[in-house]
Design a protein around this motif. Structure first.
Motif, PDB file in Angstrom:
ATOM      1  N   LYS A   7       0.813  -1.215   0.000  1.00  0.00           N
ATOM      2  CA  LYS A   7       0.000   0.000   0.000  1.00  0.00           C
ATOM      3  C   LYS A   7       0.846   1.264   0.000  1.00  0.00           C
ATOM      4  O   LYS A   7       0.336   2.357  -0.233  1.00  0.00           O
ATOM      5  CB  LYS A   7      -0.976   0.010   1.173  1.00  0.00           C
ATOM      6  N   ASP A   8       2.164   1.115   0.249  1.00  0.00           N
ATOM      7  CA  ASP A   8       3.054   2.276   0.253  1.00  0.00           C
ATOM      8  C   ASP A   8       3.564   2.642  -1.143  1.00  0.00           C
ATOM      9  O   ASP A   8       4.209   3.668  -1.309  1.00  0.00           O
ATOM     10  CB  ASP A   8       4.234   2.036   1.191  1.00  0.00           C
ATOM     11  N   LEU A  27      -6.949   3.292  -5.307  1.00  0.00           N
ATOM     12  CA  LEU A  27      -6.063   2.251  -5.828  1.00  0.00           C
ATOM     13  C   LEU A  27      -5.794   1.191  -4.768  1.00  0.00           C
ATOM     14  O   LEU A  27      -5.546   1.491  -3.606  1.00  0.00           O
ATOM     15  CB  LEU A  27      -4.736   2.843  -6.294  1.00  0.00           C
ATOM     16  N   ARG A  28      -5.842  -0.058  -5.196  1.00  0.00           N
ATOM     17  CA  ARG A  28      -5.508  -1.181  -4.318  1.00  0.00           C
ATOM     18  C   ARG A  28      -4.213  -1.846  -4.764  1.00  0.00           C
ATOM     19  O   ARG A  28      -3.551  -2.492  -3.975  1.00  0.00           O
ATOM     20  CB  ARG A  28      -6.627  -2.219  -4.340  1.00  0.00           C
ATOM     21  N   ILE A  94       5.716   6.717  -6.075  1.00  0.00           N
ATOM     22  CA  ILE A  94       6.512   6.622  -4.853  1.00  0.00           C
ATOM     23  C   ILE A  94       6.777   5.145  -4.605  1.00  0.00           C
ATOM     24  O   ILE A  94       5.849   4.365  -4.400  1.00  0.00           O
ATOM     25  CB  ILE A  94       5.757   7.213  -3.630  1.00  0.00           C
ATOM     26  N   ILE A  95       8.051   4.754  -4.665  1.00  0.00           N
ATOM     27  CA  ILE A  95       8.449   3.369  -4.418  1.00  0.00           C
ATOM     28  C   ILE A  95       9.110   3.353  -3.045  1.00  0.00           C
ATOM     29  O   ILE A  95      10.187   3.927  -2.876  1.00  0.00           O
ATOM     30  CB  ILE A  95       9.408   2.859  -5.512  1.00  0.00           C
ATOM     31  N   PRO A  96       8.463   2.729  -2.050  1.00  0.00           N
ATOM     32  CA  PRO A  96       8.952   2.820  -0.665  1.00  0.00           C
ATOM     33  C   PRO A  96      10.388   2.335  -0.512  1.00  0.00           C
ATOM     34  O   PRO A  96      10.780   1.328  -1.092  1.00  0.00           O
ATOM     35  CB  PRO A  96       7.973   1.957   0.127  1.00  0.00           C
ATOM     36  N   ASP A  97      11.159   3.077   0.278  1.00  0.00           N
ATOM     37  CA  ASP A  97      12.564   2.782   0.560  1.00  0.00           C
ATOM     38  C   ASP A  97      13.419   2.646  -0.693  1.00  0.00           C
ATOM     39  O   ASP A  97      14.472   2.019  -0.665  1.00  0.00           O
ATOM     40  CB  ASP A  97      12.703   1.512   1.416  1.00  0.00           C
TER      41      ASP A  97
END
Length: 137
Positions: A7-8, A27-28, A94-97
Motif C-alpha cells: 500500500k506504500d 487504488l488497491r 513513490i516506491i517505498p525505501d
C-alpha cells in the motif's frame, strides 16, 4: 532492504499543473515497469560469435498500471478528464525505501467494471511520454 507494504507504492497525479501531486483515489494495486530496447551491433568480428549490444542506445520506456475501487473523488474526475482531453501531465510513483519516479505519462486506458453485488472497480494504464527523473529516498 526490509519487506515493504504494497500500500506504500503510491501513484500520484499533478492535478492542476502546479507541481502539487495528489494520490490517485481508491487504488488497491499499483505496478511500474521500466524497459530499454537493445541495439544489436553483432558482426562477423564479434568475439566467439557472441552477441554484442550497444550501451546507452535504444528507447527507454516506463509503464504504470493500477487497479482499485471507484470512489468518484477529485483524482478520479481529473484522471477521466486527462484521458478524454489527451493531456500528458506529470505523474509521480513513490516506491517505498527506493525512490520517486516523476515525469510525463499518457493514460493509454481506463476500464471500469462492477457486478450487481460488489463494488465498482477500475483499471488504469499509463505510458511514459518523455524524460523521467528518479530521486532516491
Amino acid at each position: 532492504m526490509a519487506v515493504q507494504s504494497g500500500k506504500d507504492l503510491l501513484l500520484k497525479v499533478d492535478l492542476s499543473t502546479d507541481g502539487q501531486f495528489e494520490t490517485v483515489a481508491g487504488l488497491r494495486a499499483t505496478r511500474i515497469s521500466f524497459n530499454a530496447e537493445t541495439v544489436d551491433v553483432t558482426s562477423l568480428e564479434s568475439a566467439g560469435g557472441w552477441r554484442e549490444l550497444l550501451g546507452g542506445a535504444g528507447v527507454k520506456t516506463a509503464a504504470i498500471s493500477g487497479s482499485g475501487v471507484f470512489r468518484d473523488a477529485g483524482t478520479d474526475e481529473r484522471t477521466r478528464q486527462i484521458f478524454f482531453d489527451g493531456e500528458v501531465p506529470n505523474w509521480q510513483v513513490i516506491i517505498p525505501d527506493f525512490g520517486v519516479v516523476e515525469g510525463p505519462f499518457l493514460i493509454t486506458s481506463i476500464e471500469y467494471a462492477g457486478s450487481h453485488n460488489g463494488e465498482a472497480t477500475y483499471e488504469l494504464s499509463l505510458a511514459s511520454a518523455g524524460a523521467l527523473t528518479f530521486t532516491a529516498l
